[in-house]
Every structure is written in C-alpha cells, then in structure tokens.
Design a protein around this motif. Structure first.
Motif, mmCIF file in Angstrom:
data_model
loop_
_atom_site.group_PDB
_atom_site.id
_atom_site.type_symbol
_atom_site.label_atom_id
_atom_site.label_comp_id
_atom_site.label_asym_id
_atom_site.label_seq_id
_atom_site.Cartn_x
_atom_site.Cartn_y
_atom_site.Cartn_z
ATOM 1 N N MET A 157 -1.396 7.551 -15.399
ATOM 2 C CA MET A 157 -1.579 6.103 -15.318
ATOM 3 C C MET A 157 -1.563 5.610 -13.876
ATOM 4 O O MET A 157 -2.300 4.691 -13.512
ATOM 5 N N LEU A 158 -0.716 6.220 -13.061
ATOM 6 C CA LEU A 158 -0.649 5.834 -11.647
ATOM 7 C C LEU A 158 -1.990 6.073 -10.963
ATOM 8 O O LEU A 158 -2.469 5.238 -10.190
ATOM 9 N N ILE A 159 -2.594 7.213 -11.262
ATOM 10 C CA ILE A 159 -3.869 7.549 -10.635
ATOM 11 C C ILE A 159 -4.964 6.606 -11.116
ATOM 12 O O ILE A 159 -5.770 6.112 -10.322
ATOM 13 N N VAL A 160 -4.984 6.326 -12.420
ATOM 14 C CA VAL A 160 -5.996 5.429 -12.979
ATOM 15 C C VAL A 160 -5.825 4.011 -12.435
ATOM 16 O O VAL A 160 -6.796 3.335 -12.073
ATOM 17 N N GLY A 161 -4.578 3.548 -12.367
ATOM 18 C CA GLY A 161 -4.317 2.187 -11.894
ATOM 19 C C GLY A 161 -4.503 2.020 -10.407
ATOM 20 O O GLY A 161 -4.792 0.917 -9.923
ATOM 21 N N PHE A 162 -4.297 3.109 -9.641
ATOM 22 C CA PHE A 162 -4.502 3.133 -8.197
ATOM 23 C C PHE A 162 -3.631 2.112 -7.472
ATOM 24 O O PHE A 162 -3.889 1.751 -6.332
ATOM 25 N N ASP A 163 -2.609 1.610 -8.132
ATOM 26 C CA ASP A 163 -1.713 0.592 -7.560
ATOM 27 C C ASP A 163 -2.453 -0.654 -7.065
ATOM 28 O O ASP A 163 -1.974 -1.375 -6.186
ATOM 29 N N PHE A 164 -3.616 -0.886 -7.662
ATOM 30 C CA PHE A 164 -4.393 -2.084 -7.320
ATOM 31 C C PHE A 164 -3.621 -3.349 -7.686
ATOM 32 O O PHE A 164 -3.799 -4.406 -7.076
ATOM 33 N N TYR A 165 -2.752 -3.235 -8.686
ATOM 34 C CA TYR A 165 -2.003 -4.395 -9.170
ATOM 35 C C TYR A 165 -1.143 -5.027 -8.071
ATOM 36 O O TYR A 165 -0.898 -6.237 -8.085
ATOM 37 N N VAL A 166 -0.671 -4.216 -7.113
ATOM 38 C CA VAL A 166 0.184 -4.751 -6.051
ATOM 39 C C VAL A 166 -0.571 -5.828 -5.274
ATOM 40 O O VAL A 166 -0.059 -6.931 -5.035
ATOM 41 N N PHE A 167 -1.786 -5.500 -4.884
ATOM 42 C CA PHE A 167 -2.624 -6.461 -4.159
ATOM 43 C C PHE A 167 -3.010 -7.630 -5.056
ATOM 44 O O PHE A 167 -2.902 -8.805 -4.658
ATOM 45 N N ALA A 168 -3.444 -7.326 -6.292
ATOM 46 C CA ALA A 168 -3.957 -8.368 -7.193
ATOM 47 C C ALA A 168 -2.887 -9.386 -7.563
ATOM 48 O O ALA A 168 -3.118 -10.603 -7.503
ATOM 49 N N TYR A 169 -1.687 -8.911 -7.926
ATOM 50 C CA TYR A 169 -0.672 -9.844 -8.415
ATOM 51 C C TYR A 169 0.067 -10.535 -7.276
ATOM 52 O O TYR A 169 0.588 -11.633 -7.454
ATOM 53 N N ARG A 170 0.107 -9.912 -6.109
ATOM 54 C CA ARG A 170 0.617 -10.618 -4.939
ATOM 55 C C ARG A 170 -0.316 -11.788 -4.616
ATOM 56 O O ARG A 170 0.141 -12.900 -4.320
ATOM 57 N N PHE A 171 -1.613 -11.537 -4.686
ATOM 58 C CA PHE A 171 -2.608 -12.594 -4.471
ATOM 59 C C PHE A 171 -2.466 -13.670 -5.543
ATOM 60 O O PHE A 171 -2.531 -14.873 -5.257
ATOM 61 N N LEU A 172 -2.231 -13.248 -6.793
ATOM 62 C CA LEU A 172 -2.113 -14.192 -7.905
ATOM 63 C C LEU A 172 -0.884 -15.084 -7.765
ATOM 64 O O LEU A 172 -0.944 -16.289 -8.024
ATOM 65 N N ILE A 173 0.248 -14.491 -7.337
ATOM 66 C CA ILE A 173 1.473 -15.275 -7.150
ATOM 67 C C ILE A 173 1.268 -16.344 -6.090
ATOM 68 O O ILE A 173 1.741 -17.474 -6.216
ATOM 69 N N LYS A 174 0.528 -16.000 -5.042
ATOM 70 C CA LYS A 174 0.286 -16.943 -3.954
ATOM 71 C C LYS A 174 -0.845 -17.923 -4.261
ATOM 72 O O LYS A 174 -0.946 -18.974 -3.615
ATOM 73 N N ASN A 175 -1.703 -17.577 -5.237
ATOM 74 C CA ASN A 175 -2.871 -18.409 -5.566
ATOM 75 C C ASN A 175 -3.007 -18.528 -7.080
ATOM 76 O O ASN A 175 -3.942 -17.988 -7.679
ATOM 77 N N GLN A 176 -2.064 -19.239 -7.720
ATOM 78 C CA GLN A 176 -2.032 -19.347 -9.179
ATOM 79 C C GLN A 176 -3.325 -19.946 -9.750
ATOM 80 O O GLN A 176 -3.729 -19.626 -10.862
ATOM 81 N N SER A 177 -3.981 -20.807 -8.994
ATOM 82 C CA SER A 177 -5.202 -21.459 -9.490
ATOM 83 C C SER A 177 -6.383 -20.500 -9.578
ATOM 84 O O SER A 177 -7.400 -20.812 -10.189
ATOM 85 N N LYS A 178 -6.239 -19.312 -8.965
ATOM 86 C CA LYS A 178 -7.338 -18.341 -8.967
ATOM 87 C C LYS A 178 -7.063 -17.181 -9.926
ATOM 88 O O LYS A 178 -7.511 -16.056 -9.698
ATOM 89 N N ALA A 179 -6.336 -17.469 -10.990
ATOM 90 C CA ALA A 179 -5.974 -16.419 -11.944
ATOM 91 C C ALA A 179 -7.209 -15.794 -12.584
ATOM 92 O O ALA A 179 -7.304 -14.562 -12.720
ATOM 93 N N GLY A 180 -8.165 -16.614 -12.994
ATOM 94 C CA GLY A 180 -9.376 -16.096 -13.620
ATOM 95 C C GLY A 180 -10.142 -15.184 -12.682
ATOM 96 O O GLY A 180 -10.583 -14.089 -13.079
ATOM 97 N N PHE A 181 -10.311 -15.597 -11.453
ATOM 98 C CA PHE A 181 -10.985 -14.796 -10.436
ATOM 99 C C PHE A 181 -10.259 -13.467 -10.231
ATOM 100 O O PHE A 181 -10.878 -12.401 -10.190
ATOM 101 N N THR A 182 -8.940 -13.528 -10.110
ATOM 102 C CA THR A 182 -8.143 -12.323 -9.839
ATOM 103 C C THR A 182 -8.265 -11.313 -10.963
ATOM 104 O O THR A 182 -8.538 -10.120 -10.733
ATOM 105 N N LEU A 183 -8.077 -11.767 -12.193
ATOM 106 C CA LEU A 183 -8.041 -10.851 -13.332
ATOM 107 C C LEU A 183 -9.409 -10.257 -13.644
ATOM 108 O O LEU A 183 -9.506 -9.081 -14.014
ATOM 109 N N THR A 184 -10.481 -11.053 -13.508
ATOM 110 C CA THR A 184 -11.810 -10.511 -13.796
ATOM 111 C C THR A 184 -12.224 -9.474 -12.747
ATOM 112 O O THR A 184 -12.799 -8.429 -13.096
ATOM 113 N N ASN A 185 -11.919 -9.728 -11.492
ATOM 114 C CA ASN A 185 -12.254 -8.753 -10.457
ATOM 115 C C ASN A 185 -11.387 -7.504 -10.557
ATOM 116 O O ASN A 185 -11.862 -6.394 -10.285
ATOM 117 N N GLN A 186 -10.136 -7.671 -10.958
ATOM 118 C CA GLN A 186 -9.288 -6.509 -11.183
ATOM 119 C C GLN A 186 -9.838 -5.658 -12.327
ATOM 120 O O GLN A 186 -9.869 -4.423 -12.242
#
Length: 362
Positions: free
Chosen positions: A47-76
């Motif tokens: 799972m670590l290899i498949v996920g590539f730890d992309f979530y760290v970048f994505a959810y840090r961005f999401l926490i700082k930019n809650q209004s861009k949740a749709g953008f964040t999740l679709t690109n992830q």
C-alpha cells in the motif's frame, strides 16, 4: 459526544482485531497467527508503494486550502489511477513469468486497491475535520471482517483459512470504498474538473521524499517480521506479532482520541503564523501521550497474566519483556509526532526524509 462515538468505533475495530489474534492462537495455532501477521505486513508495505505518500502533499494542501477540496481530491485520484496502472503492469509481468497464478493475482490486486482507497478516504475526512465519518469508514474496512471471523470461530464449525480471511477482508474493503465515494460527494462541493499537471508533479516530488522516509521507517518497523519468519519460524513470529499488536493498541487510541483531532489544527496554526497557539496545542498533546501510555502500561502489568492464562500458550509467558520494550518505543514515537507535524506545516520535507533515513540507519 463525537469523541465517544469515535472511540467506540476505533475501540470496536481494535478490540475485534485483537480478539481475532487471540482466537487464531487459541483455536488454530501460533504458526497461523504468524502467517496472518506476515499477510498484514505485506499488504501494508505494498500500500505504501501504491500510495507513494502523495497524501502528505495533498492533505497538507487541503488543510491550508479547504475551499479547494474538490480540486485536491480529483487530482489526487488521477495520480492514483496512474499508480494503479503501474501496479497492474507489475502483476501482469509476474503472471507471465509464472511467479503467481490468476486467483492470487486478482485477489491481491483488488485487496490492495480497496485497502488503499479506503485509507485515503479516511485521511481525506480527517483533513476535512470530519473525524466521525472517517472512523465509520475505517470501522467498516478494519472492524467488520474480524467480527465475522470471530463469530465463525466461536459459534460455527466452519474452517477458517487465510483464504477465508482474504475473502471477508475484500468484501469489507469494497463496502468502505463505496461508502467513501457516497459520503465524499455529499461533503465536498462539486467543482469543474481540472487536471493540474504541475500540481500533481509537485505532489509526486514531495511524495517521493516522504516515501523514502516512510520506507526507511517501515524497514525498521516491519523487516524484523521477515527476519524472524526466515530464521526463527512462524511460531516465533506469532509470539512477536501478538505482543506488537497488544502494544499497538495504545498508539491507535492516542491517534483516535488526540492526534486526529489536533494535527490539522497544528498545521493550520503554524501556517498562519500563530505559533504560541500551536505550541500550546503541541504541549497538551505531549502530556496526553505520556499520561495515556503510562496508564496503559500500568494496566497491562496487572491484566497481562490473566490474558496469557486465557490464551493458554506457554511460549508467551517467556517473552513478556518484548511487550514493555514496544511500549517504551511507543512513548518516543508518539512524542515525536508534534515535531513531525510542525515540520510538515513549514514544508521541511527534505529534513523529514533525512530524519527517517537516519533512524533506519541507526
């Protein structure tokens, strides 16, 4: 009230998986528990290899930019569709080379995808501060299938094999993913689809740094299981994994009750230059970690003899020291999270990578 519900869900899940390990040892064998632990470890590492730890970048961005949740999740999601394509290619090559067969390939492939997507939904809802929803999804993914297996072991004559475990696990994973898709559509405002190649590429680079650190950490955490299995056998691995699971209960409790509620706040406060408030939250978290692990260790000191009597496996009595070493390690691990999230907030990603490599080297 929400904390109590969250605790009940996580407690039910932890309790079910822990009781299942008890029953595997008591009603089947220590060897089977060892094989089960090896399966969990292998899936976790994949799972670590498949996920590539992309979530760290994505959810840090999401926490700082809650209004861009749709953008964040679709690109992830677009990024992970690429990683799934790579995973499928690897499995196809393994099949052509004769290393694996069709049933195993398809089963493990779907198990990895469902586990990964279920974990990403959990993380996304945590980042959105929807902790209760996150834990409902997690309970379905990690708590339902152990409960079914417990019922089967205690109240039926049906045989439980690793294939049985995988089948129930697959169904629970599928249900958690379906529920996650339904709930995320009701939580996140719909936005016009926009694939941002630059954003995804940046996330890939950040994820690569964290993946190196995570893999270094997991080498420390999981390599011992493969070493024990290779040199000491499945029975010794069963003993080791039993005490590890017992010690890990407190880690899950701390994350559920404390960390999952405050880590988005730590990142948000530091990002907004409110350092005094952030330090106050971090100090309170450290105190809660110390008190929780101390109380849990004291409770286990008195309860452990009765648990071992219930299991009735003499091999466990001779290795109780392992449990207390795990608990000591857990103390340092949980205390380190405050600094970890602070460094994440200020995007000191390379520093975190080198810390992970340094720990693995030691």
């Amino acid at each position: 009230m929400i904390k109590l519900l969250v605790l009940a869900l996580r407690g039910g899940s932890i309790g079910a998986r822990f009781l299942l390990s008890f029953l595997f040892i008591k009603h089947i064998s220590l060897e089977f528990q060892g094989e089960y632990a090896l399966l969990l470890t292998t899936v976790t590492l994949c799972m670590l290899i498949v996920g590539f730890d992309f979530y760290v970048f994505a959810y840090r961005f999401l926490i700082k930019n809650q209004s861009k949740a749709g953008f964040t999740l679709t690109n992830q999601l677009m990024f992970h569709l690429l990683t799934y394509a790579v995973l499928l290619t690897v499995f196809f090559i393994l099949r052509l080379s004769g290393i694996t067969h069709d049933y195993l390939m398809v089963t493990v492939l779907f198990l990895l995808v469902f586990e990964h997507l279920g974990m990403e939904f959990f993380r996304a809802f945590i980042a959105l501060e929807k902790v209760l929803i996150a834990n409902i999804i997690l309970f379905i993914r990690t708590g339902t299938w152990p409960l079914i297996l417990i019922y089967q072991l205690l109240f039926t004559e049906l045989e439980v094999t690793l294939d049985t475990v995988i089948d129930y696990w697959l169904i629970a994973g599928l249900l958690s993913v379906l529920l996650g898709f339904i709930l995320i559509r009701g939580t996140v405002k719909r936005s016009k689809f926009s694939f941002d190649k630059e954003w995804v590429l940046k996330g890939f680079k950040v994820g690569a740094l964290f993946l190196v650190a995570t893999m270094a950490n997991k080498i420390v955490e999981f390599s011992d299981r493969y070493i024990i299995d290779a040199f000491l056998g499945a029975k010794s691995l069963g003993i080791y994994s039993f005490f590890f699971q017992l010690a890990n209960v407190v880690n899950v409790f701390i994350f559920t009750v404390f960390i999952s509620f405050v880590y988005p706040k730590i990142i948000y406060l530091i990002d907004n230059k409110r350092k005094k408030e952030a330090y106050k939250v971090m100090r309170k978290l450290r105190i809660n970690c110390i008190l929780t692990i101390s109380i849990y260790t004291l409770a286990l000191f008195f309860i452990l003899p009765y648990l071992l009597d219930f299991i009735d496996k003499s091999e466990l009595y001779d290795h109780q020291l392992i449990l207390y070493l795990f608990l000591l390690g857990n103390m340092f691990l949980n205390l380190s999270f405050t600094s970890h999230y602070a460094l994440m907030a200020i995007e000191k990603d390379k520093a975190l990578m080198w810390i992970g490599i340094g720990i693995a080297t030691l």
